[in-house]
Motif scaffolding. Structure first.
Motif, PDB file in Angstrom:
ATOM      1  N   LEU A  92       0.834  -1.198   0.000  1.00 56.85           N
ATOM      2  CA  LEU A  92       0.000   0.000   0.000  1.00 56.85           C
ATOM      3  C   LEU A  92       0.875   1.256   0.000  1.00 56.85           C
ATOM      4  O   LEU A  92       2.038   1.225   0.372  1.00 56.85           O
ATOM      5  N   GLU A  96      -2.705   5.218   1.966  1.00 58.68           N
ATOM      6  CA  GLU A  96      -3.646   4.116   2.181  1.00 58.68           C
ATOM      7  C   GLU A  96      -3.409   3.435   3.520  1.00 58.68           C
ATOM      8  O   GLU A  96      -4.346   3.056   4.211  1.00 58.68           O
ATOM      9  N   LEU A  99      -4.840   5.426   6.110  1.00 57.97           N
ATOM     10  CA  LEU A  99      -6.297   5.348   5.956  1.00 57.97           C
ATOM     11  C   LEU A  99      -6.879   4.131   6.672  1.00 57.97           C
ATOM     12  O   LEU A  99      -7.970   4.206   7.245  1.00 57.97           O
ATOM     13  N   VAL A 100      -6.146   3.008   6.631  1.00 55.45           N
ATOM     14  CA  VAL A 100      -6.629   1.805   7.300  1.00 55.45           C
ATOM     15  C   VAL A 100      -6.968   2.129   8.751  1.00 55.45           C
ATOM     16  O   VAL A 100      -7.999   1.724   9.282  1.00 55.45           O
ATOM     17  N   GLY A 101      -6.070   2.907   9.389  1.00 55.52           N
ATOM     18  CA  GLY A 101      -6.348   3.317  10.755  1.00 55.52           C
ATOM     19  C   GLY A 101      -7.518   4.289  10.825  1.00 55.52           C
ATOM     20  O   GLY A 101      -8.388   4.167  11.674  1.00 55.52           O
ATOM     21  N   TYR A 103     -10.054   4.598   8.965  1.00 51.94           N
ATOM     22  CA  TYR A 103     -11.355   3.970   8.717  1.00 51.94           C
ATOM     23  C   TYR A 103     -11.950   3.367   9.979  1.00 51.94           C
ATOM     24  O   TYR A 103     -13.118   3.004  10.007  1.00 51.94           O
ATOM     25  N   CYS A 104     -11.125   3.255  11.027  1.00 48.83           N
ATOM     26  CA  CYS A 104     -11.642   2.718  12.289  1.00 48.83           C
ATOM     27  C   CYS A 104     -12.695   3.658  12.871  1.00 48.83           C
ATOM     28  O   CYS A 104     -13.647   3.227  13.504  1.00 48.83           O
ATOM     29  N   LYS A 107     -16.415   5.864   8.491  1.00 51.52           N
ATOM     30  CA  LYS A 107     -16.720   4.858   7.467  1.00 51.52           C
ATOM     31  C   LYS A 107     -16.538   5.420   6.066  1.00 51.52           C
ATOM     32  O   LYS A 107     -16.308   4.688   5.119  1.00 51.52           O
ATOM     33  N   LYS A 109     -14.802   7.632   3.026  1.00 53.50           N
ATOM     34  CA  LYS A 109     -13.452   8.034   2.640  1.00 53.50           C
ATOM     35  C   LYS A 109     -13.293   9.546   2.755  1.00 53.50           C
ATOM     36  O   LYS A 109     -12.237  10.040   3.143  1.00 53.50           O
ATOM     37  N   GLU A 145       3.892   4.019  10.818  1.00 51.55           N
ATOM     38  CA  GLU A 145       3.086   3.151  11.657  1.00 51.55           C
ATOM     39  C   GLU A 145       2.468   3.942  12.812  1.00 51.55           C
ATOM     40  O   GLU A 145       1.325   3.707  13.207  1.00 51.55           O
ATOM     41  N   ALA A 148      -0.476   5.713  11.445  1.00 47.22           N
ATOM     42  CA  ALA A 148      -1.623   4.818  11.286  1.00 47.22           C
ATOM     43  C   ALA A 148      -2.294   4.563  12.628  1.00 47.22           C
ATOM     44  O   ALA A 148      -3.520   4.571  12.741  1.00 47.22           O
ATOM     45  N   ALA A 149      -1.457   4.360  13.658  1.00 46.20           N
ATOM     46  CA  ALA A 149      -2.021   4.109  14.983  1.00 46.20           C
ATOM     47  C   ALA A 149      -2.739   5.352  15.499  1.00 46.20           C
ATOM     48  O   ALA A 149      -3.812   5.255  16.102  1.00 46.20           O
ATOM     49  N   THR A 152      -6.376   6.111  14.405  1.00 47.68           N
ATOM     50  CA  THR A 152      -7.516   5.454  15.045  1.00 47.68           C
ATOM     51  C   THR A 152      -7.994   6.264  16.242  1.00 47.68           C
ATOM     52  O   THR A 152      -8.876   5.823  16.971  1.00 47.68           O
TER      53      THR A 152
END
Lengths: 247, 330, 291
Positions: A92, A96, A99-101, A103-104, A107, A109, A145, A148-149, A152
């Motif tokens: 990714l 992206e 984004l994974v984080g 999206y927590c 919902k 984008k 990382e 990303a964390a 959330t």
């Protein structure tokens, strides 16, 4: 209490990795956990993040009992973490991955994207949104990382050996960043570290783990001068290196 | 340097868009100039494009190794042909029946996939697929057994109508794949493929997304299957066969796994195969399967560590190659 | 149904099940010990059956020579497969390529031997235990032969230098390399030997079943079922669970009818996978690398 582990025990087969561990963290506090290799730090970390379910004892967070929660549920109640040896999502892009984080919490984008961008900006990776994770260097990856964390929106952030493998100047920068996280978002931090020296300046409280048991709690100064700790570590170069007692 | 890379990617996208436009225009000419054989070949290629996207979604993005993908395709075929030939329902109902069966089946597969991994997941799929295959033969009154059912003549459609439907379906699934890849779902799929543990700890419900991926993928395959039933006007148990599963996989792998272009590029293989089979006598059919198999074996020998890893060795071939060239010239 | 018929069914199931166990044990050895997942396994068995039929029935080659030819051929096939396409450790690639090999084998069989089902048509001599209970002679021989093959394979692995090398490589490749074992050669050897077992199993199956090009699929799912029941990698267990599956299969056929045999058995397989993926008999995670 904001976050509380009481009398948590976890064993694998005959080996007791964590025995009767109790930890308390107040809101917005920075707490450290140190211990030599194999002391059970990782097990404890995984128990808190939900990858292990403890044999006995309980973990509560913000008044809720989260002992038996799945990892994703734990993230949703507000505990996030960074892994010790993470590869992140190498296929990714940075955007992206963060984004994974994001999206927590969101919902859509359109809502998650601004949050992700803010976090990338915050950790200082602005302008690299489209770069693949596999093209980032170690330091950038750790920051990614972290981003990303943070995306959330955690109230408590667990950092597992965040400073391992970084050169001294990077360690300084990372420390600044960690402090900034605490000041700006009011996030409580639980920093798992092999050596104490690194986090000595920022922690208000330090737990020392050895052979799966907590042997000391206190401010960094108290811990480094504690009889029990010195006795337990006697002859252990790790500890001398960690606390600079030897000099 | 980095902006340089970005620029190159920008430029690289342009030829691709041009190529795709050219493909669509070219495709539009087939019913005008092409004969029946040409049209049949084009329709088969379209079907494999849809199936390719379906497999690519499940394996390329979500990383769940679907080995018996023809299962979903075949259920689509049977859903359509049974409801139309046995119960004389309208076509749209047949489509929905196929979809419904597929959603149930894929939920089961997805549930297995979120519990088991690796070899066990593959074995479970083989078991399920064999079960359905034997059932399709044994439940003779419903399915027509080995010979299958043939659909009533009033459902017969004009070749060019079929062609247009196939083209629209292929374009729609291509767009759907591209959209999903960029959406929340796509990001979550790739994330759980790349690092399930981290996905979990970032709050993604991995089990749910695995089931979701299977259901989405099966729905696409079901579309292709229902259409295939209308195209062939019959069904037979061979739609569940390993040959079809493997063809789908080869089409995507040759084209580039995980990329939108994979199935489209790979479907050229289907065109070649159907051309050869159109020319050669039917007794030569085994040879065409052998050729497919050899293509796969040769690719495996050339890329021993990872036929199914995204973006590394063979995935995203179009981009990967151009990058390599640059680095060599430097 | 009388008690005698019932006993006959059970006996029949046990005897066929022993051969199932032998068939599955080679797969379990490949997948569990060698970490090579071979999906062309069923069709290899099918090929062995066809070759047995043609060597003995059509070309009238004396049985001893036929067996020697078959052994040599299968040893070579195993060796070539391992050297060319299975010299990697990626399960996904292995599965795909061996599936391709399966298609090649099936279609070559169709081209050379046609898709016509073949049968040895052996007149089965019955051994009467009581007036109403009897067992087939060939079946009985096959059963004991299967057990003997498995026992001798076990002895080979535990007593001979080559066998011990195989076990060493399987357990710790790096260490075995340091000890002066050429681990690649040893893996080749082990894989080829597992193909010998397939050849033996093919000969035995040919005496019991009629073979057609897609018989391999059936045999493969049966092997999966047997392996998973015992836990992948557990060779001794696979013989036992082969017997259980044999009995079960015989019971389903007589009690429910032949048309339910495959769906029920294969459905059961998926169920076992879901409930106890490590095998019915394995207590917890004691799985895989045990020979």
């Amino acid at each position: 209490m904001f976050f509380e582990m009481s009398n948590v025990t976890k064993s694998f087969g005959g080996l007791v990795a964590n025995k009767d561990i109790s930890v308390e963290i107040a809101e917005g506090e920075i707490v450290g956990l140190i211990g030599p290799n194999g002391a059970g730090k990782s097990t404890m970390f995984k128990t808190v993040t939900g990858f292990h379910i403890p044999d006995s004892g309980s973990i509560s967070f913000g008044g809720k009992d989260i002992t038996k929660y799945e990892p994703n549920k734990i993230c949703q109640v507000g505990i996030s973490c960074t892994f010790q040896k993470s590869q992140l999502f190498s296929a990714l892009t940075l955007e992206e991955s963060v984004l994974v984080g994001a999206y927590c919490r969101h919902k859509r984008k359109s809502q998650a994207l601004p949050l992700a961008h803010r976090m990338i900006e915050f950790v200082g990776l602005g302008g690299k949104e489209e770069v693949k994770i596999s093209k980032l260097n170690m330091f950038e990856r750790k920051k990614a990382e972290l981003a990303a964390a943070l995306a959330t929106e955690p109230k408590l952030l667990l950092l597992d050996e965040l400073f391992a493998g970084l050169v001294p100047t990077e360690v300084e920068l990372m420390l600044e960043l960690v402090k900034k996280i605490n000041e700006e978002f009011g996030t409580a931090l639980f920093i798992v570290e092999h050596v104490l020296r690194v986090i000595m300046g920022i922690c208000t409280k330090v737990y020392v783990l050895e052979y799966g048991q907590l042997i000391a709690v206190g401010t960094p100064e108290e811990v480094t001068s504690s009889e029990v700790v010195i006795k337990a570590y006697l002859g252990d170069d790790d500890f001398y290196a960690a606390t600079d007692i030897k000099s | 340097m980095r902006s340089d890379n970005l620029l190159r990617r920008e430029r690289l996208l342009h030829p691709l868009t041009a190529v795709s436009l050219a493909l669509v225009i070219l495709a539009a000419f087939v019913p005008i100039f092409g004969d029946r054989l040409m049209m049949n070949i084009a329709i088969m290629a379209m079907i494999y494009i849809i199936l390719g996207h379906s497999w690519n979604l499940l394996t390329g993005l979500a990383g769940m190794f679907s080995i018996t993908h023809a299962l979903f395709f075949g259920l689509g075929v049977y859903g359509m042909s049974i409801s139309v030939a046995k119960f004389h329902l309208p076509i749209i109902a047949g489509l929905l029946v196929g979809l419904l069966i597929n959603i149930v089946m894929s939920a089961i597969v997805g549930m297995i996939g979120s519990k088991l991994s690796g070899l066990y997941f593959v074995m479970a799929q083989v078991g399920l697929s064999q079960t359905i295959y034997t059932l399709s033969i044994q439940l003779f009154p419903l399915t027509g057994g080995v010979t299958g059912l043939s659909m009533p003549r009033e459902y017969l459609m004009d070749k060019s109508t079929l062609y247009w439907i196939a083209l629209i379906l292929a374009i729609l699934t291509t767009l759907a794949f591209a959209f999903i890849r960029k959406s929340r779902m796509g990001t979550m799929f790739v994330a759980l493929k790349e690092n399930p543990d981290l996905s979990l700890s970032l709050g993604s419900n991995v089990g749910k997304w695995r089931i979701m991926a299977t259901v989405m993928s099966a729905s696409m395959a079901s579309l292709a299957g229902s259409f295939y039933a209308l195209f062939m006007m019959s069904n037979n148990p061979e739609v569940f066969s390993m040959v079809i599963s493997l063809k789908i996989i080869i089409v995507v792998i040759v084209g580039g796994i995980g990329s939108v272009w994979g199935p489209i590029v790979g479907s050229s293989l289907v065109v070649m195969d159907e051309l050869i089979r159109g020319i050669m006598p039917t007794t030569m059919a085994p040879f065409s399967v052998i050729i497919y198999a050899l293509v796969l074996i040769i690719m495996a020998i050339r890329h021993p560590e990872g036929l199914i890893s995204i973006g590394r060795s063979i995935g995203l071939k179009l981009e990967g190659k151009s990058m390599k060239k640059v680095s060599i010239s430097k | 149904m009388g008690i005698d018929t019932f006993i006959n069914i059970i006996l029949n199931g046990i005897l066929i099940g022993g051969v199932y166990g032998l068939v599955a044990s080679a797969f379990t050895f490949q997948a569990g010990a060698l970490q090579i997942v071979n999906f062309s396994y069923g069709s290899s068995t099918m090929l062995a059956m066809y070759l047995t039929f043609f060597l003995i029935k059509e070309w009238n080659i004396p049985i001893v020579f036929a067996v020697v030819i078959l052994f040599a051929l299968f040893f070579t096939i195993g060796w070539i497969m391992r050297r060319t396409i299975l010299n990697n450790t990626n399960h996904g690639t292995q599965i795909l390529t061996t599936m391709a090999v399966e298609l090649v084998i099936i279609n070559l069989v169709i081209i050379f031997f046609t898709g016509f089902p073949r049968d040895m048509a052996i007149f089965e001599k019955r051994i009467n235990i009581t007036d109403t209970i009897s067992v087939g002679l060939t079946q009985l021989i096959c059963f004991f032969l299967a057990a003997a093959v498995l026992v001798s394979f076990h002895l080979f692995l535990n007593k001979t230098w080559a066998g011990m090398s195989i076990r060493a490589v399987v357990q710790k490749k790096e260490i075995a390399n340091i000890m002066g074992i050429n681990s690649e050669r040893i893996m080749d050897l082990a894989f080829s030997i597992s193909y010998l077992i397939i050849a033996i199993a093919g000969i035995m199956l040919m005496t019991m079943f009629q073979v057609e090009p897609h018989f391999g699929n059936y045999m493969m799912t049966i092997s999966f079922l047997v392996c998973v029941t015992a836990g992948i990698g557990n060779m001794g267990g696979s013989f036992l669970s082969g017997i259980i599956i044999g009995i079960l299969s015989a019971l389903i056929t007589t009690l429910l009818g032949a048309q339910f045999h495959d769906p029920v058995l294969f459905g059961l397989f998926v169920l076992i996978l879901l409930v106890r993926p490590n095998g019915l008999f394995n207590s917890s995670k004691r799985i895989a690398r045990q020979i």
